[in-house]
Design a protein around this motif. Structure first.
Motif, PDB file in Angstrom:
ATOM      1  N   THR A 119       1.847  -7.779 -33.871  1.00 50.70           N
ATOM      2  CA  THR A 119       0.524  -9.071 -33.983  1.00 50.70           C
ATOM      3  C   THR A 119       0.407 -10.668 -33.656  1.00 50.70           C
ATOM      4  N   TYR A 120      -0.379 -10.973 -33.799  1.00 51.64           N
ATOM      5  CA  TYR A 120      -0.777 -12.345 -33.128  1.00 51.64           C
ATOM      6  C   TYR A 120      -1.577 -12.984 -33.348  1.00 51.64           C
ATOM      7  N   LYS A 123      -3.467 -18.176 -29.423  1.00 54.49           N
ATOM      8  CA  LYS A 123      -2.814 -17.985 -27.582  1.00 54.49           C
ATOM      9  C   LYS A 123      -1.338 -17.570 -27.952  1.00 54.49           C
ATOM     10  N   PHE A 126       0.420 -14.557 -28.884  1.00 58.20           N
ATOM     11  CA  PHE A 126      -0.178 -13.439 -27.642  1.00 58.20           C
ATOM     12  C   PHE A 126       1.024 -13.223 -26.605  1.00 58.20           C
ATOM     13  N   CYS A 129       3.990 -12.105 -27.599  1.00 57.02           N
ATOM     14  CA  CYS A 129       3.803 -10.661 -27.586  1.00 57.02           C
ATOM     15  C   CYS A 129       4.052  -9.943 -25.895  1.00 57.02           C
ATOM     16  N   ARG A 191      -9.021  -8.067 -25.124  1.00 62.73           N
ATOM     17  CA  ARG A 191      -8.266  -8.498 -24.886  1.00 62.73           C
ATOM     18  C   ARG A 191      -7.388 -10.071 -25.097  1.00 62.73           C
ATOM     19  N   ALA A 195      -8.056 -13.564 -26.379  1.00 62.69           N
ATOM     20  CA  ALA A 195      -6.855 -14.566 -26.625  1.00 62.69           C
ATOM     21  C   ALA A 195      -6.355 -14.974 -25.835  1.00 62.69           C
ATOM     22  N   PHE A 281      -0.043  -3.196 -26.668  1.00 62.18           N
ATOM     23  CA  PHE A 281       0.017  -3.696 -28.070  1.00 62.18           C
ATOM     24  C   PHE A 281      -0.878  -2.903 -28.809  1.00 62.18           C
TER      25      PHE A 281
END
Length: 452
Positions: A119-120, A123, A126, A129, A191, A195, A281
């Motif tokens: 999860t994030y 930016k 993200f 991740c 996505r 993000a 994700f």
């Protein structure tokens, strides 16, 4: 009805039209029987090799972290479950020396129980991740994806350019990704632009893949993303999938010599890369396998296969039914930019997207003298002078290599393809780059010592 297109097609220079040989385009991806062992190199990315974080005797699962990096690089994860049998630094069949982790399979292919969907909330999280996913450019460049997503201070991304061109002959793994996982591709694109706060995205696909264009456009419409994402059909020409060439074709912008896509406000990501980022994700499984086109007139059962990283080419060929005739050449990648290997114990790495095993079309004519016809200059998509770079490379002339901008060469192979003298221009320029880098290192080392 669809709105007015956000992007328009722009003409690019140079390029060639080699036979496409896309015989595997309609073969759906199949999983391969996992090997008894894998040998995973820690240098599967641009940047310093990862450092092993496991020891001999450790038990690992699919997705267990086995190599970590600091700075430019990408973490590496186990591709099978089993026991770490060796952690060492050794010379690989590619000629490079790097740390390796060997894993002996327990036959279970159990995923790491600690994995979960990340999860994030911003930016930076993200991008962190994406780093944890171990993702690199899966089109062959192997540049760490997370690092590419970081815009330098004072610059920002205006466009996400997704590379679905797959212009290299023989290779069809990206095509199968677009056909089998079109929804995941579009979700991944949306996505990423959300993000990373990128206004718009364009997915470039060659017009020899009309089914993929139709499928991607259908998903864009159904998901209501037409105002942010456009699928552009681009005339088939090699190397239309080159990063700078694709940016020019889709946005009309020219990346300056020695520059990067961010210099013209673009982030370029391979279509399979963005699909696999979305997969991470969704499910939390990092990059542990690679979709590879296994083909050529020597392969008994050619097709597109999902292969665990670190599996040897020998085991891949055996698992797909072996060979029907003795090969004269085995290429990791396509015939234009791929590398010929002589040791089939070479492991599959993140950058591999094809194994092409040839007999009938593998023998090249002997080289003759350059006749200065200029065909290589006309074919070069980056306006270089390949014949002069070839001469400077063979003469180890670092000054001439600098003046001719050798480091701007993308090694696409168009020059060698059109050469009537059958000069091995691309291989020569690749050697010239090594000469140039060595000379730069030699000249800069004294000043660095003085500063220290």
């Amino acid at each position: 009805m669809e709105g007015r297109p956000m992007f328009s097609l722009h003409k690019t220079r140079g390029g060639v039209h080699p036979p496409q040989c896309k015989d595997m385009r309609d073969f759906a991806c199949a999983s391969i029987t996992p090997p008894e062992r894998v040998l995973i190199p820690m240098n599967m990315h641009i940047g310093a090799p990862a450092s092993p974080v496991v020891n001999e005797g450790d038990h690992v699962y699919v997705g267990t972290l086995i190599g970590e990096v600091s700075g430019l690089g990408s973490p590496i994860h186990a591709s099978i479950s089993g026991t770490v049998s060796r952690v060492a630094t050794e010379k690989l069949p590619t000629g490079a020396t790097a740390p390796v982790v060997e894993i002996v399979s327990d036959g279970k292919m159990e995923p790491d129980p600690s994995l979960s969907s990340p999860t994030y909330s911003n930016k930076e999280e993200f991008i962190a991740c994406v780093r944890d996913s171990g993702m690199v450019g899966l089109g062959g460049a192997s540049f760490p994806t997370w690092f590419k997503m970081r815009a330098p201070e004072g610059k920002s991304f205006e466009y996400l350019v997704v590379n679905g061109m797959e212009c290299e002959p023989y290779i069809t793994s990206d095509y199968r990704q677009m056909m089998e996982h079109s929804e995941r591709v579009i979700d991944g694109v949306f996505r990423a632009i959300e993000a990373l706060e990128i206004p718009a995205a364009v997915i470039g696909v060659e017009d020899n893949k009309p089914e993929a264009v139709h499928e991607l456009r259908r998903v864009v419409r159904e998901k209501g993303h037409a105002e942010r994402i456009e699928v552009m059909e681009i005339p088939t020409k090699y190397p239309a999938g080159g990063e700078k060439v694709l940016i020019k074709a889709t946005t009309g912008r020219d990346v300056p010599a020695g520059g990067l896509p961010i210099d013209v406000g673009c982030l370029v990501v391979n279509v399979t890369t963005i699909s696999r980022v979305e997969q991470y994700f969704r499910y939390g499984m990092p990059l542990t396998c690679k979709t590879v086109t296994v083909t050529g007139d020597c392969i008994a059962n050619p097709g597109n296969y999902r292969i665990p990283l670190g599996m040897s080419v020998r085991d891949v060929i055996d698992a797909t039914g072996g060979m029907v005739k003795e090969p004269r050449k085995i290429i990791m990648g396509g015939p234009m930019m791929g590398r010929t290997i002589t040791d089939i114990d070479c492991p599959i790495i993140k950058a591999n997207n094809a194994i092409v095993v040839l007999h009938d079309s593998a023998v090249l004519p002997d080289e003759t003298a350059c006749i200065r016809c200029g065909r290589c200059v006309r074919a070069c998509p980056l306006s270089l002078e390949p014949f002069a770079l070839d001469a400077a490379s063979r003469g180890h002339d670092a000054v001439a290599l600098d003046e001719l901008a050798v480091m701007n060469c993308m090694e696409c192979g168009s020059c060698a393809y059109v050469c009537p003298a059958h000069r091995r221009i691309t291989a020569s320029i690749r050697e010239g780059k090594a000469v140039y880098r060595g000379e730069v290192a030699r000249l800069t080392a004294p000043s660095e010592k003085k500063e220290a």
